[in-house]
Design an enzyme around this catalytic site. Structure first.
Site, PDB file in Angstrom:
ATOM      1  N   CYS A 241       9.335  -8.125  -5.125  1.00 36.96           N
ATOM      2  CA  CYS A 241       9.912  -6.748  -5.505  1.00 36.96           C
ATOM      3  C   CYS A 241      11.392  -7.013  -4.777  1.00 36.96           C
ATOM      4  CB  CYS A 241       9.132  -5.459  -4.728  1.00 36.96           C
ATOM      5  SG  CYS A 241       8.752  -5.600  -3.153  1.00 36.96           S
TER       6      CYS A 241
ATOM      7  N   GLN B 187       9.029   0.460  -8.845  1.00 40.00           N
ATOM      8  CA  GLN B 187       9.069  -0.829  -8.833  1.00 40.00           C
ATOM      9  C   GLN B 187       7.977  -1.446  -9.656  1.00 40.00           C
ATOM     10  OE1 GLN B 187      10.821  -2.922  -6.727  1.00 40.00           O
ATOM     11  NE2 GLN B 187       9.851  -4.403  -7.917  1.00 40.00           N
TER      12      GLN B 187
HETATM   13  N1   CP Z   1      12.648  -3.605  -4.379  1.00 37.74           N
HETATM   14  C1   CP Z   1      13.300  -2.315  -3.724  1.00 37.74           C
HETATM   15  O1   CP Z   1      12.832  -1.169  -3.732  1.00 37.74           O
HETATM   16  O2   CP Z   1      14.573  -2.842  -3.245  1.00 37.74           O
HETATM   17  P1   CP Z   1      15.430  -1.955  -2.198  1.00 37.74           P
HETATM   18  O3   CP Z   1      14.703  -1.431  -1.030  1.00 37.74           O
HETATM   19  O4   CP Z   1      16.563  -2.577  -2.020  1.00 37.74           O
HETATM   20  O5   CP Z   1      15.704  -0.679  -2.956  1.00 37.74           O
HETATM   21  N1  NVA Z   2       6.943  -2.962   1.133  1.00 42.15           N
HETATM   22  C1  NVA Z   2       8.298  -2.841   1.143  1.00 42.15           C
HETATM   23  C2  NVA Z   2       9.183  -2.913  -0.230  1.00 42.15           C
HETATM   24  C3  NVA Z   2      10.597  -2.637  -0.222  1.00 42.15           C
HETATM   25  C4  NVA Z   2      11.194  -2.546  -1.301  1.00 42.15           C
HETATM   26  C5  NVA Z   2       8.867  -1.685   2.108  1.00 42.15           C
HETATM   27  O1  NVA Z   2       8.399  -0.630   1.959  1.00 42.15           O
HETATM   28  O2  NVA Z   2       9.778  -1.958   2.971  1.00 42.15           O
END
Ligand code: CP
Ligand code: NVA
Length: 300
Positions: A257, A129
């Protein structure tokens, strides 16, 4: 590098090399055959949109074969040990991506596996990410050596990977959230020992003032759902909205993200506003992960 587990494991030159390769691959999405004849196992213990789809598409665009596997089949550590899974998978596939809870699941798998392992998110870190995020900053004309990045919200896996990145590069990182929700202390100390400029603040306005990049993420990460009510209260003053953004630099970009909880950590106006780069950012997951896979599994 054998695996891609943490940005802290690589250096500035490797990061720059990956950004350059991702940019090259982005120019011609289907012109490469770097993974021809190779299969990449994609192991998921948590839900995903971006990670799953971008890895599946990425492997296909590189001429390889992606294989999606959930923990319903494998039951890592219950049906058999992580060590045995790493050894067995290495006899079938040429690389493994894992999204899981405990970071140790990822590191133990990498130790056992004879093929490269990529961290597709753990409770501790989300390195693919943040590599895509920094690529997005570079595309948007930010100077990676001098930009100011304000991460507003939870000191979670994404924040931790920003801390790791700050240890390799010379941008300034300000992390701002409520007391008790700071990033991992060991990672902070390690990054600072490498010369990182990272401050942990509890005032979102102080963090955002003059920032070139304003970043946020959900207040409640996957696996923390039973803390949601408490977190909603604690994080309320840390919403990224137009008022907070007015303190940033005039040409600041906004990153998230995703998935976003619109109306919680970010407003619709900011997410859909002219400074938002969130969908470029999502796209760049594809390109940076292709670069990482070419580096780990390709024959260039
Ligand atoms: N940003 C991200 O990792 O998205 P997902 O959880 O949808 O893979
Ligand atoms: N911090 C979040 C990011 C998701 C892409 C999680 O871990 O759920």
């Amino acid at each position: 590098m054998k695996d891609f587990i943490s940005i802290a494991d690589i250096d500035r030159a490797s990061m720059t090399g990956l950004f350059d390769l991702a940019t090259e691959l982005k120019r011609d999405r289907t012109g490469s055959n770097d993974l021809a004849g190779k299969t990449v196992g994609l192991l998921f213990h948590k839900p995903s949109l971006r990670t799953r789809v971008s890895f599946e598409v990425g492997v296909s665009e590189l001429g390889g074969h992606p294989m999606y596997v959930t923990d319903a089949e494998i039951k890592m550590g219950q049906r058999e040990s992580t060590y045995d899974i790493g050894k067995v998978l290495s006899r079938y596939v040429h690389g493994i991506m894992i999204r899981t809870f405990a970071h140790s699941n990822c590191t133990e798998l990498a130790e056992a596996a004879d093929v490269p392992v990529i961290n597709g998110l753990t409770d501790l870190a989300h390195p693919c990410q943040v590599m895509g995020d920094i690529l997005t900053c570079r595309e948007r004309g930010k100077d990676l050596n001098s930009m100011v990045v304000a991460f507003v919200g939870d000191g979670n896996n994404v924040a931790n990977s920003w801390v790791n990145a700050a240890g390799n590069m010379s941008f300034e990182l300000r992390i701002s959230g409520p007391s008790g929700y700071e990033p991992d202390e060991e990672l902070l100390q390690a990054a600072r020992a490498k010369g990182a400029s990272v401050s942990v603040l509890h005032d979102p306005v102080e963090a955002v003032t003059g920032a070139d990049v304003v970043y946020t993420d959900v207040w409640t990460s996957m696996g923390q759902e039973n803390e949601k009510a408490e977190r909603d209260t604690q994080f309320r003053p840390f919403q990224v909205n137009d008022e907070l953004l007015s303190h940033a630099s005039d040409d600041a970009i906004v990153l998230h993200c995703l998935p976003a909880h619109r109306g919680e950590e970010i407003t619709d106006a900011v997410m859909d506003g002219t400074r938002s780069a969130v969908f470029d950012q999502a796209e760049n997951r594809l390109h940076i992960q292709k670069a990482i896979m070419v580096e780990l599994m390709g024959d260039r």
